[in-house]
Write a protein that holds these residues in place. Structure first.
Motif, mmCIF file in Angstrom:
data_model
loop_
_atom_site.group_PDB
_atom_site.id
_atom_site.type_symbol
_atom_site.label_atom_id
_atom_site.label_comp_id
_atom_site.label_asym_id
_atom_site.label_seq_id
_atom_site.Cartn_x
_atom_site.Cartn_y
_atom_site.Cartn_z
ATOM 1 N N ILE A 1 -46.389 25.902 54.947
ATOM 2 C CA ILE A 1 -46.550 26.691 56.184
ATOM 3 C C ILE A 1 -46.806 28.166 55.837
ATOM 4 O O ILE A 1 -47.711 28.805 56.382
ATOM 5 C CB ILE A 1 -45.304 26.527 57.092
ATOM 6 N N ALA A 2 -46.011 28.683 54.880
ATOM 7 C CA ALA A 2 -46.211 30.083 54.453
ATOM 8 C C ALA A 2 -47.629 30.262 53.908
ATOM 9 O O ALA A 2 -48.311 31.257 54.205
ATOM 10 C CB ALA A 2 -45.170 30.452 53.395
ATOM 11 N N GLN A 3 -48.080 29.287 53.138
ATOM 12 C CA GLN A 3 -49.413 29.356 52.525
ATOM 13 C C GLN A 3 -50.519 29.417 53.589
ATOM 14 O O GLN A 3 -51.393 30.287 53.533
ATOM 15 C CB GLN A 3 -49.611 28.128 51.628
ATOM 16 N N VAL A 4 -50.484 28.506 54.566
ATOM 17 C CA VAL A 4 -51.569 28.497 55.565
ATOM 18 C C VAL A 4 -51.500 29.750 56.457
ATOM 19 O O VAL A 4 -52.536 30.262 56.874
ATOM 20 C CB VAL A 4 -51.613 27.194 56.413
ATOM 21 N N MET B 1 -53.392 18.542 56.118
ATOM 22 C CA MET B 1 -53.302 17.785 57.370
ATOM 23 C C MET B 1 -53.642 18.706 58.544
ATOM 24 O O MET B 1 -53.008 19.750 58.730
ATOM 25 C CB MET B 1 -51.905 17.162 57.547
ATOM 26 N N PRO B 2 -54.636 18.321 59.356
ATOM 27 C CA PRO B 2 -55.205 19.270 60.321
ATOM 28 C C PRO B 2 -54.541 19.309 61.702
ATOM 29 O O PRO B 2 -55.115 19.877 62.610
ATOM 30 C CB PRO B 2 -56.658 18.780 60.430
ATOM 31 N N VAL B 3 -53.364 18.731 61.849
ATOM 32 C CA VAL B 3 -52.760 18.686 63.180
ATOM 33 C C VAL B 3 -51.349 19.282 63.176
ATOM 34 O O VAL B 3 -50.667 19.275 62.145
ATOM 35 C CB VAL B 3 -52.757 17.215 63.702
ATOM 36 N N VAL B 4 -50.966 19.831 64.329
ATOM 37 C CA VAL B 4 -49.592 20.321 64.533
ATOM 38 C C VAL B 4 -49.112 19.791 65.877
ATOM 39 O O VAL B 4 -49.813 19.922 66.883
ATOM 40 C CB VAL B 4 -49.537 21.877 64.565
ATOM 41 N N ALA C 1 -51.403 28.350 65.929
ATOM 42 C CA ALA C 1 -51.923 27.100 65.333
ATOM 43 C C ALA C 1 -53.449 27.147 65.267
ATOM 44 O O ALA C 1 -54.050 26.717 64.277
ATOM 45 C CB ALA C 1 -51.446 25.899 66.145
ATOM 46 N N ASP C 2 -54.042 27.697 66.300
ATOM 47 C CA ASP C 2 -55.495 27.829 66.339
ATOM 48 C C ASP C 2 -55.981 28.718 65.192
ATOM 49 O O ASP C 2 -56.948 28.394 64.501
ATOM 50 C CB ASP C 2 -55.864 28.422 67.708
ATOM 51 N N LYS C 3 -55.288 29.826 64.974
ATOM 52 C CA LYS C 3 -55.670 30.725 63.871
ATOM 53 C C LYS C 3 -55.494 30.053 62.505
ATOM 54 O O LYS C 3 -56.144 30.393 61.536
ATOM 55 C CB LYS C 3 -54.835 32.018 63.918
ATOM 56 N N LEU C 4 -54.563 29.091 62.455
ATOM 57 C CA LEU C 4 -54.342 28.354 61.194
ATOM 58 C C LEU C 4 -55.349 27.210 61.044
ATOM 59 O O LEU C 4 -55.252 26.434 60.098
ATOM 60 C CB LEU C 4 -52.918 27.760 61.157
ATOM 61 N N HIS C 5 -56.260 27.092 62.020
ATOM 62 C CA HIS C 5 -57.269 26.008 62.032
ATOM 63 C C HIS C 5 -56.619 24.632 62.140
ATOM 64 O O HIS C 5 -57.081 23.662 61.539
ATOM 65 C CB HIS C 5 -58.186 26.069 60.800
ATOM 66 N N LYS C 6 -55.533 24.573 62.888
ATOM 67 C CA LYS C 6 -54.888 23.279 63.133
ATOM 68 C C LYS C 6 -55.160 22.844 64.575
ATOM 69 O O LYS C 6 -55.133 23.686 65.490
ATOM 70 C CB LYS C 6 -53.357 23.371 62.936
ATOM 71 N N THR C 7 -55.389 21.566 64.743
ATOM 72 C CA THR C 7 -55.528 21.005 66.089
ATOM 73 C C THR C 7 -54.127 20.820 66.666
ATOM 74 O O THR C 7 -53.240 20.296 65.978
ATOM 75 C CB THR C 7 -56.245 19.636 66.009
ATOM 76 N N VAL C 8 -53.945 21.259 67.908
ATOM 77 C CA VAL C 8 -52.628 21.138 68.542
ATOM 78 C C VAL C 8 -52.556 19.872 69.386
ATOM 79 O O VAL C 8 -53.482 19.561 70.131
ATOM 80 C CB VAL C 8 -52.358 22.358 69.457
ATOM 81 N N VAL C 9 -51.468 19.144 69.242
ATOM 82 C CA VAL C 9 -51.146 18.097 70.221
ATOM 83 C C VAL C 9 -49.812 18.497 70.838
ATOM 84 O O VAL C 9 -48.912 18.958 70.145
ATOM 85 C CB VAL C 9 -51.079 16.682 69.578
#
Ligand code: CAA
Length: 284
Positions: A18-21, A148-151, A171-179
């Motif tokens: 998490i810190a890395q992304v 893994m591209p989801v949060v 989450a959007d800034k981290l390029h993760k798709t939110v559910v």
């Protein structure tokens, strides 16, 4: 308030990821571990991971250096005082999480958001340890976090819409798709994944097929990246057992009951990849 600085409690596999992304997304990050040794190992793991990305040409040496420079490590929770969002990623233990959230509640700004990366603990129970229940939510990443591209973003019955919007924006800034999920046991992924993994162990225990054939069948037959026994080792058999027990306690359905083999492997310390032995053996 917008989230400009992120805190992460725990620099293990999940917290480090998490810190890395967050650092790669240009957030200043303060990451906290219990001891200098754990902190040093966690930061070294992040740096090594970024180094592999440089070798593969996914990242420049400058980007790696800049990301590492954005991460500051601490063993003192009060160093997270200026963070607008703190993501907790410590061991799956309700008492420990409640203790950390109660302490963070006294340390961070009144409008800061506190999120837990828990995969199974009830978020409302964690939030109840604070005086800011409307600014506590779940932010559940998946392992390996950089891949893994989801949060799963988890809203309790009292989390404010503003807190959820802020978490979704991060989450959007981290390029993760939110559910979005409600604060119910296992949220979405583990509600569906855990019975499947427990059934795979039951199939092995019941002699349906060999370990390798169960994994090969599901991997090739269903187009999955890993077979269920490999995935169980990857997640950690102790974590799998813990989540299964949480689901069983809440729903009282047989499908969440841990097969005896799983419980015995955990007692024996054979908890998967992190211990060097689970259904498979690993050289650490
Ligand atoms: N950190 C960062 N990157 C990693 C990584 C890690 N720990 N492990 C693998 N990767 C990267 C690799 O560098 C590689 O990147 P490139 O394609 O850019 O080279 C990519 O992932 C693929 O890795 P590999 O080629 O080494 O191996 P693979 O193709 O077998 O992929 C995997 C590895 C990504 C882990 C894949 O097997 C996979 O997706 N497995 C399923 C994982 C999964 O289901 N995770 C969710 C578990 S459930 C959970 O986390 C929640 C919970 O609450 C229990």
């Amino acid at each position: 308030m917008t989230v400009e600085r992120i805190g992460v409690v725990g620099c293990g596999q999940m917290g480090g990821g998490i810190a890395q992304v967050c650092a790669l997304a240009e957030y200043p990050v303060v990451v906290m571990e219990q001891t200098p040794d754990l902190l040093h190992r966690g930061l070294a793991r992040i740096d090594a991971q970024l180094g592999r990305d440089v070798e593969k040409g996914k990242l420049s040496a400058d980007q790696r250096q800049a990301a590492m420079a954005r991460i500051s490590g601490t063993t003192d929770l009060s160093s997270l005082s200026e963070c607008d969002l703190v993501v907790e990623a410590v061991v799956e233990n309700l008492d420990e999480k409640r203790r950390i959230f109660a302490a963070l509640d006294r340390i961070v700004k009144p409008d800061a958001i506190l999120a837990s990366n828990t995969s199974s603990v009830c978020i409302m129970e964690i939030a109840a340890a604070t005086e800011r229940r409307d600014r506590v939510a779940g932010m559940h990443f998946f392992n390996p976090v950089p891949v893994m591209p989801v949060v799963e973003v988890v809203k309790t019955i009292v989390t404010s819409d503003d807190a959820i919007d802020q978490i979704c924006a991060v989450a959007d800034k981290l390029h993760k798709t939110v559910v979005l999920a409600k604060d119910t046991p296992g949220f979405i992924v583990n509600l569906l994944l855990v019975p499947y993994l427990l059934d795979a162990i039951r199939a092995l225990e019941g002699g349906v097929a060999s370990r390798d054939d169960i994994d090969t069948a599901m991997k090739l037959g269903c187009g999955l990246p890993m077979g269920p026994l490999t995935l169980a080792d990857f997640i950690g058999l102790d974590t799998l057992l813990y989540i299964g027990d949480v689901l069983l306690n809440e729903f009282h359905q047989e499908k969440y009951a841990a097969p005896p083999l799983l419980r015995r492997m955990v007692i024996a310390g054979m908890v998967g990849r992190k211990s060097g032995k689970g259904f498979y053996e690993y050289t650490r």
